[in-house]
Design a protein around this motif. Structure first.
Motif, PDB file in Angstrom:
ATOM      1  N   LEU A  70      -4.263 -12.866 -70.257  1.00 15.71           N
ATOM      2  CA  LEU A  70      -4.570 -11.429 -70.293  1.00 15.71           C
ATOM      3  C   LEU A  70      -5.665 -11.113 -71.306  1.00 15.71           C
ATOM      4  CD1 LEU A  70      -0.911 -10.122 -69.956  1.00 15.71           C
ATOM      5  CD2 LEU A  70      -2.619 -10.405 -68.165  1.00 15.71           C
TER       6      LEU A  70
ATOM      7  N   ASP B 127      -8.601  -4.952 -67.601  1.00 19.31           N
ATOM      8  CA  ASP B 127      -9.263  -5.264 -66.335  1.00 19.31           C
ATOM      9  C   ASP B 127      -8.931  -4.181 -65.310  1.00 19.31           C
ATOM     10  OD1 ASP B 127     -10.761  -6.665 -64.492  1.00 19.31           O
ATOM     11  OD2 ASP B 127      -9.019  -7.784 -63.771  1.00 19.31           O
ATOM     12  N   TYR B 128      -9.584  -3.038 -65.443  1.00 23.68           N
ATOM     13  CA  TYR B 128      -9.355  -1.921 -64.529  1.00 23.68           C
ATOM     14  C   TYR B 128     -10.409  -1.888 -63.429  1.00 23.68           C
ATOM     15  CZ  TYR B 128      -5.998   0.213 -67.816  1.00 23.68           C
ATOM     16  OH  TYR B 128      -4.928   0.482 -68.610  1.00 23.68           O
TER      17      TYR B 128
ATOM     18  N   THR C 106       6.084 -12.762 -54.385  1.00 24.43           N
ATOM     19  CA  THR C 106       5.443 -11.595 -55.000  1.00 24.43           C
ATOM     20  C   THR C 106       3.968 -11.888 -55.245  1.00 24.43           C
ATOM     21  OG1 THR C 106       7.496 -10.960 -56.103  1.00 24.43           O
ATOM     22  CG2 THR C 106       5.468 -10.076 -57.022  1.00 24.43           C
ATOM     23  N   LEU C 107       3.102 -10.995 -54.786  1.00 23.29           N
ATOM     24  CA  LEU C 107       1.677 -11.142 -55.040  1.00 23.29           C
ATOM     25  C   LEU C 107       1.304 -10.468 -56.356  1.00 23.29           C
ATOM     26  CD1 LEU C 107       0.222 -10.370 -51.505  1.00 23.29           C
ATOM     27  CD2 LEU C 107       0.417 -12.603 -52.607  1.00 23.29           C
TER      28      LEU C 107
ATOM     29  N   PHE D 287       4.499  -4.954 -55.801  1.00 29.67           N
ATOM     30  CA  PHE D 287       3.325  -5.737 -56.195  1.00 29.67           C
ATOM     31  C   PHE D 287       3.410  -5.850 -57.706  1.00 29.67           C
ATOM     32  CE2 PHE D 287      -1.327  -6.460 -56.688  1.00 29.67           C
ATOM     33  CZ  PHE D 287      -1.568  -7.294 -55.612  1.00 29.67           C
ATOM     34  N   PHE D 288       3.009  -6.997 -58.236  1.00 33.21           N
ATOM     35  CA  PHE D 288       3.170  -7.254 -59.664  1.00 33.21           C
ATOM     36  C   PHE D 288       1.974  -6.706 -60.441  1.00 33.21           C
ATOM     37  CE2 PHE D 288       3.052  -9.742 -63.521  1.00 33.21           C
ATOM     38  CZ  PHE D 288       4.383  -9.856 -63.866  1.00 33.21           C
ATOM     39  N   ASN D 289       2.246  -5.970 -61.510  1.00 30.58           N
ATOM     40  CA  ASN D 289       1.153  -5.492 -62.360  1.00 30.58           C
ATOM     41  C   ASN D 289       1.093  -6.358 -63.612  1.00 30.58           C
ATOM     42  OD1 ASN D 289      -0.950  -3.529 -62.783  1.00 30.58           O
ATOM     43  ND2 ASN D 289       0.284  -2.758 -64.491  1.00 30.58           N
ATOM     44  N   THR D 290      -0.059  -7.003 -63.815  1.00 30.12           N
ATOM     45  CA  THR D 290      -0.127  -7.985 -64.905  1.00 30.12           C
ATOM     46  C   THR D 290      -0.082  -7.342 -66.291  1.00 30.12           C
ATOM     47  OG1 THR D 290      -2.518  -7.995 -64.622  1.00 30.12           O
ATOM     48  CG2 THR D 290      -1.294  -9.792 -63.592  1.00 30.12           C
ATOM     49  N   LEU D 291      -0.409  -6.053 -66.397  1.00 32.26           N
ATOM     50  CA  LEU D 291      -0.248  -5.374 -67.690  1.00 32.26           C
ATOM     51  C   LEU D 291       1.111  -4.675 -67.762  1.00 32.26           C
ATOM     52  CD1 LEU D 291      -3.775  -4.011 -68.676  1.00 32.26           C
ATOM     53  CD2 LEU D 291      -2.587  -6.045 -69.492  1.00 32.26           C
ATOM     54  N   TYR D 292       2.078  -5.224 -67.018  1.00 31.98           N
ATOM     55  CA  TYR D 292       3.464  -4.757 -67.108  1.00 31.98           C
ATOM     56  C   TYR D 292       3.603  -3.310 -66.622  1.00 31.98           C
ATOM     57  CZ  TYR D 292       3.169  -9.079 -69.675  1.00 31.98           C
ATOM     58  OH  TYR D 292       2.886 -10.374 -70.017  1.00 31.98           O
TER      59      TYR D 292
ATOM     60  N   PHE E  16      -2.440   0.561 -63.879  1.00 31.77           N
ATOM     61  CA  PHE E  16      -2.561  -0.469 -62.856  1.00 31.77           C
ATOM     62  C   PHE E  16      -3.885  -1.192 -63.037  1.00 31.77           C
ATOM     63  CE2 PHE E  16       0.302   2.666 -61.011  1.00 31.77           C
ATOM     64  CZ  PHE E  16       1.319   1.863 -60.523  1.00 31.77           C
ATOM     65  N   VAL E  17      -3.865  -2.498 -62.870  1.00 28.04           N
ATOM     66  CA  VAL E  17      -5.094  -3.269 -63.059  1.00 28.04           C
ATOM     67  C   VAL E  17      -5.887  -3.347 -61.761  1.00 28.04           C
ATOM     68  CG1 VAL E  17      -4.074  -4.635 -64.931  1.00 28.04           C
ATOM     69  CG2 VAL E  17      -3.985  -5.484 -62.562  1.00 28.04           C
TER      70      VAL E  17
ATOM     71  N   TYR F   8      -4.876  -3.817 -57.749  1.00 25.40           N
ATOM     72  CA  TYR F   8      -3.559  -3.256 -57.410  1.00 25.40           C
ATOM     73  C   TYR F   8      -3.781  -2.206 -56.328  1.00 25.40           C
ATOM     74  CZ  TYR F   8       1.376  -2.408 -58.185  1.00 25.40           C
ATOM     75  OH  TYR F   8       2.743  -2.355 -58.021  1.00 25.40           O
TER      76      TYR F   8
ATOM     77  N   LEU G  86       9.124  -4.250 -67.479  1.00 24.86           N
ATOM     78  CA  LEU G  86       8.542  -4.625 -66.197  1.00 24.86           C
ATOM     79  C   LEU G  86       9.542  -4.467 -65.077  1.00 24.86           C
ATOM     80  CD1 LEU G  86       9.317  -7.900 -65.427  1.00 24.86           C
ATOM     81  CD2 LEU G  86       7.898  -8.183 -67.439  1.00 24.86           C
TER      82      LEU G  86
END
Lengths: 362, 362
Positions: A172, A178-179, A206-207, B138-143, B152-153, B156, B200
């Motif tokens: 990260l 990373d928007y 899960t993607l 869908f998984f958000n990498t910034l939780y 949302f990154v 998404y 999360l």
């Protein structure tokens, strides 16, 4: 127990088994800050844009550099699958590497500090992530059970504690998150200041949005799926190169029983790209991803797909069949996916026929 | 931006819409430490074990207390579904509550501190978790994208950013981690010292081990699924009450499109329970969970299951059909699941026929 952030191991981990791949259009001064961590490793620099320009690499680094002329020379007509004027060209570096592991990083990413002020050795954390199993089959509430001071919690089935071999480690970014362009436009001043001290596995099925800025993977296990698509010059889309690779990779990892981790390590992302330029690049992708996500969520690979290459070719057929109707671009992309695999196998002949996705392919 | 850990809101959030449920066998001195956070709320104390014993509650708390005699009187023959001599009895408190939200906590859990030394208002964080959407698709990498300073990154899908209504907020524990007996035996000195500053969503289709020590949920949305099963006195299993509730709840949340969050808030878990006693309780569960997990992973509910109650009854039938062969205990449990729903509907008549799982049921 605390992790050894910022420590420089006396013998760098995987020194002879990992390449650092950097796509760039400028002098690589950013490497100065990474010197204590990267200098022991070999760099593969993929020069984007004008090949007549000279890229300066700070002294003391061991590297090979490829510009567009090199890519054309090495791949011949198959060079068409490598993007031009887009950092998606980095995947050429994955292909020419002869190492088991790849770490790729953008040249606007610097060393971040943990909350105690220590510099984070991002590469070391990626390696730890890759060398310990993932847990894609059941969620562990204390996150990565293979980190020091953590374990599987009550209620975690014992038969699943062996986990899965980790193929991907997604890191990260502190500072500039990373928007996408719309979010950048709406929140121009938002900075990521939250240090989340966790590594976790993206569950099977899960993607996730995989960002290429700070990414490591086992190229023997998953390399041929790490194709960054057709972006940039002459293409109707940009800034979806890593996303595309991430969606394909995740579907294939799920099929082959491999794990994908996300979380630590953080890098310091220094500069937001121009949101107006980004919007132009992303415009089609923002539309298309609404159909791409359901496509990848429902993508199923047949039992015959026992290697990454076979999975990827199968996926390219599904892209053509199901996404071609969205835009002719996806037919071109499906062709490029096949070309990519052909080029990969040409440059990596010993791995081409490997049938052991859960072990070293060579 | 930092969250307001440890702050006491001038008007406590959801003061009249949330009950705190505490199962106990002892005097509730632990409440002294929670006074600044809990005193504005109503407590439901479920006294386990000998009903003739008097449980002392510190002065100034607003509470109702139920012992076994009360449970028997209120539920009559249906009291058989409520466990005895096991903290699983807490679910009786969920049933008699008239509030929209429940927070349940064990009496060996104290106020934890965040890394800055501030006391964590666990209840406030649970409420924030419950009042903001989840992201199960869908998984958000910034939780959690709904926390301050996060979003949302890139990559998404915009259509998924509305998320899902959150039904469950699962909090964690510093100090004594929630390990099973074998892990306790192997790592008697392990303490959880890692503060992971994240909330999360457990993705759709992924099961997790839900611990009942520090848990909040929307009882109007998911209450009838929060049955803690048959444990303790006269049962061949213990310490799987919350796990059972978690697996059932997750399957039903996934079916109804509701979200489950895990992560913050932390509480301070003071004392490890005896691993030898725990092993005796868990012994069967450790075996059985190997079949329970595949069962829940493949459990599918029909389209007719439009309320939590219907889902739960349908699940009870599948438990009988598919798990009864493991041990007769599961037939008894399937019966108890039905009794639980009957008792729930008796005590909550207005919610019995509700068909709006994605909105307030009353």
């Amino acid at each position: 127990m605390a992790e050894r952030y910022g420590s420089i191991p006396s013998t760098p981990l995987l020194k002879d088994e990992l390449d650092i791949v950097i796509p760039t259009i400028r002098n690589l001064d950013f490497l100065e800050m990474w010197r204590p961590f990267f200098q022991p490793y070999h760099l593969i620099i993929v020069q984007d844009g004008d090949p007549s320009k000279t890229i300066k690499v700070p002294e003391g680094f061991d590297y090979e550099l490829y510009n567009r002329n090199d890519i054309n020379r090495i791949l011949g007509p198959k060079a068409s699958c490598i993007s031009f004027k887009d950092s998606a060209c980095r995947c050429f570096g994955y292909m020419v590497s002869k190492k088991k592991y790849i770490f790729t990083i953008d040249d606007d990413c610097f060393v971040a500090k943990d909350p105690s002020g220590k510099e984070i050795n991002a590469l070391e954390q990626h390696i730890k992530n890759l060398l310990t199993p993932s847990t894609p089959f059941f969620f562990n509430t204390l996150y990565d059970p293979f980190r020091e001071g953590a374990d599987f919690v009550r209620g975690y089935p014992f038969s699943l504690r062996e986990g899965a071999t980790t193929a991907v480690s997604h890191g990260l970014w502190l500072n500039i998150p990373d928007y996408d362009a719309p979010t950048q436009l709406v929140k121009p001043h938002e900075r990521n200041t939250r240090f989340v001290d966790a590594v976790l596995t993206v569950p099977k099925g899960t993607l996730f949005p995989m960002c290429g800025m700070n990414l490591a993977f086992n190229r023997e296990l998953i390399g041929p799926a790490m194709y960054f698509g057709l972006m940039g010059d002459g293409q109707p889309i940009g800034r979806y190169d890593d996303m595309w690779a991430g969606w394909c990779t995740k579907v294939i990892c799920d099929h082959l029983g491999l794990g994908v981790k996300t979380g630590l390590p953080y890098i310091w992302h220094s500069k937001a790209s121009n949101p107006f330029v980004n919007l132009k690049k992303e415009y089609n992708g923002i539309f298309w991803q609404e159909e791409l996500i359901p496509f990848f969520q429902s993508a199923a690979l047949s039992k015959d797909c026992t290697t990454v290459q076979k999975c990827y070719i199968e996926l390219s057929k599904q892209v053509r069949a199901k996404l071609g109707k969205i835009d002719p671009y996806f037919n071109k992309l499906a062709d490029a996916m096949v070309t990519w695999i052909e080029a990969w196998d040409e440059l990596n002949p010993s791995g081409a026929a490997a049938e052991k996705p859960n072990g070293p392919a060579k």
